[in-house]
Enzyme design. Sequence first.
Site, short mmCIF file in Angstrom:
data_model
loop_
_atom_site.label_atom_id
_atom_site.label_comp_id
_atom_site.label_asym_id
_atom_site.label_seq_id
_atom_site.Cartn_x
_atom_site.Cartn_y
_atom_site.Cartn_z
N GLY A 113 -7.03 8.83 41.59
CA GLY A 113 -6.61 9.16 40.24
C GLY A 113 -7.55 10.19 39.62
O GLY A 113 -8.12 11.05 40.29
N LEU A 114 -7.70 10.10 38.30
CA LEU A 114 -8.58 11.00 37.54
C LEU A 114 -8.17 12.46 37.72
O LEU A 114 -9.02 13.35 37.82
CB LEU A 114 -10.05 10.82 37.93
CG LEU A 114 -10.66 9.44 37.64
CD1 LEU A 114 -12.09 9.37 38.14
CD2 LEU A 114 -10.61 9.11 36.16
N CYS A 115 -6.86 12.71 37.79
CA CYS A 115 -6.37 14.09 37.90
C CYS A 115 -5.31 14.36 36.83
O CYS A 115 -4.29 15.00 37.11
CB CYS A 115 -5.84 14.37 39.29
SG CYS A 115 -4.67 13.15 39.92
N GLY A 116 -5.52 13.82 35.65
CA GLY A 116 -4.63 14.08 34.54
C GLY A 116 -3.26 13.46 34.76
O GLY A 116 -3.12 12.37 35.31
#
Length: 287
Positions: free
Chosen positions: A87-90
């Site tokens: 994750g952590l990709c908008g």
Amino acid sequence: MPGTKEIRVKIRSVQNTRKITKAMEMVAASKMRKAQERMRHARPYGEKIRNVAAHISHANPEYKHPALIDRDSVKALGIIVVTTDKGLCGALNTNLLRLVLTEYKEWQKQGEAIEVCALGNKGLGFMQRLGAKVVSQVTQLGDRPQLDKLVGPVKVIIDAFMEGRIDRVMLAYTRFVNTMKQEPVIEQLLPLSGERLGAPESTWDYIYEPDAKAVLDQVLRRYIEVIVLQALAENMASEQSARMVAMKAASDNARNLIDELTLVYNKNRQAGITKELSEIVGGAAAV
């Protein structure tokens, strides 16, 4: 109003978070450049094999490959969903899966059975929560996906199409436009349409050895695998770009929050000093 100690602790916590997001932004920027290079290096091979497949498909051989034949009706279809493992990709995965969900409901309304091949942990989890029939999957592909890891899961869907169990295969992935823009798309993978193959400028005559069926099976299967690999490369470049932008936004927000907390801390500290001075002055006046 919180005390100065609580504000100091919060400032230190935000500073530590900003160090992490800043480091992740730099790592994503480095990986983004490499992912874009791999994506661009794969394009010439994909273009060349597309041209070969286009010439073969327009050569009118004695054998017509099933991948080039449109079905009269669609009773079942397969979809290959390409997402990220992390994750952590908008909103990269959210936008794609929202588009897939919309199309999925439309296919269900039309009474079509749906089989799913999930490439990536996020898409796999989403499809399992949706209750979809996941027939193949692969996760943890890493930063440099290899074709040998994709052949097995993708072959399950391709074989189902060749055997006539499904009538159409769709491919869902995020297309890389530029560093600031990534576009979720759903394209038809099988049967291969003229739009994807294109029309060759001239037709070639072929001599097939050993026969047309064996040659076309190998060429078109490899072409389909290249399409999926190129989609995965596009998705990887989109992932690193979106992560870099998201981490930069997080770092900027953390810096703004630190400035606001520092201002509150200074005001609180100044108020405490003023209060102490007032008490001293008041005590001296009383004496």
